[in-house]
Design an enzyme around this catalytic site. Sequence first.
Site, PDB file in Angstrom:
ATOM      1  N   LYS A  44       0.081 -40.757  52.225  1.00 47.90           N
ATOM      2  CA  LYS A  44       1.489 -40.799  52.637  1.00 47.90           C
ATOM      3  C   LYS A  44       1.900 -39.589  53.479  1.00 47.90           C
ATOM      4  CE  LYS A  44       3.030 -43.866  48.971  1.00 47.90           C
ATOM      5  NZ  LYS A  44       4.046 -44.144  47.947  1.00 47.90           N
TER       6      LYS A  44
ATOM      7  N   GLY B 165       7.240 -33.691  37.895  1.00 48.03           N
ATOM      8  CA  GLY B 165       6.340 -33.667  39.054  1.00 48.03           C
ATOM      9  C   GLY B 165       7.099 -33.187  40.281  1.00 48.03           C
TER      10      GLY B 165
ATOM     11  N   LEU C 174      -1.136 -54.814  45.009  1.00 44.47           N
ATOM     12  CA  LEU C 174      -0.347 -56.049  44.955  1.00 44.47           C
ATOM     13  C   LEU C 174       0.389 -56.299  46.273  1.00 44.47           C
ATOM     14  CD1 LEU C 174       1.225 -55.618  41.395  1.00 44.47           C
ATOM     15  CD2 LEU C 174      -0.638 -57.156  42.052  1.00 44.47           C
ATOM     16  N   SER C 175       0.346 -55.336  47.201  1.00 41.70           N
ATOM     17  CA  SER C 175       1.141 -55.457  48.429  1.00 41.70           C
ATOM     18  C   SER C 175       0.815 -56.704  49.251  1.00 41.70           C
ATOM     19  CB  SER C 175       0.994 -54.198  49.284  1.00 41.70           C
ATOM     20  OG  SER C 175       1.591 -53.113  48.620  1.00 41.70           O
TER      21      SER C 175
ATOM     22  N   ASP D  47      10.289 -45.620  49.469  1.00 35.60           N
ATOM     23  CA  ASP D  47      10.030 -45.467  48.027  1.00 35.60           C
ATOM     24  C   ASP D  47      11.309 -45.117  47.261  1.00 35.60           C
ATOM     25  OD1 ASP D  47       7.325 -46.065  48.021  1.00 35.60           O
ATOM     26  OD2 ASP D  47       6.730 -44.000  48.436  1.00 35.60           O
TER      27      ASP D  47
HETATM   28  P1  ATR Z   1       1.407 -37.673  44.454  1.00 30.71           P
HETATM   29  O1  ATR Z   1       1.500 -38.055  45.894  1.00 30.71           O
HETATM   30  O2  ATR Z   1       0.860 -38.745  43.556  1.00 30.71           O
HETATM   31  O3  ATR Z   1       2.676 -37.086  43.948  1.00 30.71           O
HETATM   32  P2  ATR Z   1       0.397 -35.020  44.672  1.00 30.71           P
HETATM   33  O4  ATR Z   1       1.274 -34.737  45.842  1.00 30.71           O
HETATM   34  O5  ATR Z   1      -1.007 -34.504  44.647  1.00 30.71           O
HETATM   35  O6  ATR Z   1       0.269 -36.560  44.401  1.00 30.71           O
HETATM   36  O7  ATR Z   1       1.185 -34.480  43.382  1.00 30.71           O
HETATM   37  C1  ATR Z   1       0.678 -34.665  42.106  1.00 30.71           C
HETATM   38  C2  ATR Z   1       1.715 -34.229  41.099  1.00 30.71           C
HETATM   39  O8  ATR Z   1       1.248 -34.507  39.766  1.00 30.71           O
HETATM   40  C3  ATR Z   1       1.987 -32.740  41.131  1.00 30.71           C
HETATM   41  O9  ATR Z   1       3.328 -32.509  40.744  1.00 30.71           O
HETATM   42  C4  ATR Z   1       1.007 -32.222  40.069  1.00 30.71           C
HETATM   43  O10 ATR Z   1       1.331 -30.988  39.538  1.00 30.71           O
HETATM   44  P3  ATR Z   1       0.795 -29.642  40.235  1.00 30.71           P
HETATM   45  O11 ATR Z   1       1.733 -29.365  41.372  1.00 30.71           O
HETATM   46  O12 ATR Z   1       0.847 -28.630  39.166  1.00 30.71           O
HETATM   47  O13 ATR Z   1      -0.606 -29.925  40.704  1.00 30.71           O
HETATM   48  C5  ATR Z   1       1.174 -33.284  39.042  1.00 30.71           C
HETATM   49  N1  ATR Z   1       0.036 -33.374  38.107  1.00 30.71           N
HETATM   50  C6  ATR Z   1      -1.200 -33.824  38.365  1.00 30.71           C
HETATM   51  N2  ATR Z   1      -1.956 -33.808  37.254  1.00 30.71           N
HETATM   52  C7  ATR Z   1      -1.154 -33.335  36.246  1.00 30.71           C
HETATM   53  C8  ATR Z   1      -1.338 -33.084  34.863  1.00 30.71           C
HETATM   54  N3  ATR Z   1      -2.511 -33.334  34.274  1.00 30.71           N
HETATM   55  N4  ATR Z   1      -0.297 -32.621  34.157  1.00 30.71           N
HETATM   56  C9  ATR Z   1       0.892 -32.378  34.751  1.00 30.71           C
HETATM   57  N5  ATR Z   1       1.134 -32.583  36.069  1.00 30.71           N
HETATM   58  C10 ATR Z   1       0.122 -33.056  36.802  1.00 30.71           C
END
Ligand code: ATR
Length: 279
Positions: free
Chosen positions: A71, A133, A22-23, A108
């Site tokens: 990012k 997360g 949407l940016s 953000d």
């Molecule tokens: P983003 O930039 O979207 O934060 P990222 O840096 O890869 O992407 O981080 C993804 C986050 O989503 C992490 O906290 C990840 O947990 P892990 O550190 O255990 O990988 C979390 N995540 C991804 N899939 C998940 C799931 N199915 N259940 C719980 N946490 C999840």
Amino acid sequence: MPHGSAFPARYAVFGHPIGHSLSPAIHRMFGEQCGIALDYVAIDATPAAFADAVRHFLAGGHGANVSLPHKAAACALADERSAAASRAGSANVLTRLPAGRLAAHNTDGSGLVRDLTGRQHCPLHGRRVLLLGAGGAARGVAWDLLDAGVDQLTIVNRTADSAVALAGALGATRARARHWQDLAGLGSFDLIVHATSAGVLGQPLPLPPGLANPQTIGYDLSYGRAAQSFLDWARGAGAKAACDGLGMLVEQAADAFALWHGRRPDTDPVYAQLRGSAA
Ligand code: ATR
């Protein structure tokens, strides 16, 4: 229009995928509102191609927004970093400086805080907040939540070490890491921020209902389909409100616009238009 040029200044958002971003529409609406002519496009770049693609674009373009999954790479390739980008290790805004240098910013976190405290009527001072997360999205907002006066920021992540690392990096006694399997014993929170990529990946996110009480606000940093499952959980758990990240998207874009154009647009009409067309 840039001084001395017959063409509007050029901007882009980079991501992979980026087709439904949407940016471009948001920045065009901001430009129209402020009487600023600009050309803003979406550019799909794979992680392998991102650095060259963004440098090539910014050789002529004025600025770029950066979306997933670029990012961290955007922050790393910049010559200068704002405090928000440095501490998060990720950037959603790149700005061209003189002599071809690039500056990285992260708007953000400020976008989230502005949406929460303004549009969603969710004051942060003194609140108990659960951050789900510990990846890039969580790092992009964690410091801003503390800066906004959150009393206790509990970080829970599937991989516990990352939550511990983020709590340590925050360096505040108000931030603490807890194990995912202990979620059910943590009680309820005033605000639950969902910052995992489970929704984007279409994966289930097992959460106990007791995290929410009738005053809780559940907030997903994503919007659209990616946010749906967390929002459904929050409503089902009895939260007062369940918000997607559309407002944060508009607010972070407005902060980027202000960096580039020296003027922050009125976000409400843009948000209303996007919400209306998304309804
Ligand atoms: P983003 O930039 O979207 O934060 P990222 O840096 O890869 O992407 O981080 C993804 C986050 O989503 C992490 O906290 C990840 O947990 P892990 O550190 O255990 O990988 C979390 N995540 C991804 N899939 C998940 C799931 N199915 N259940 C719980 N946490 C999840």
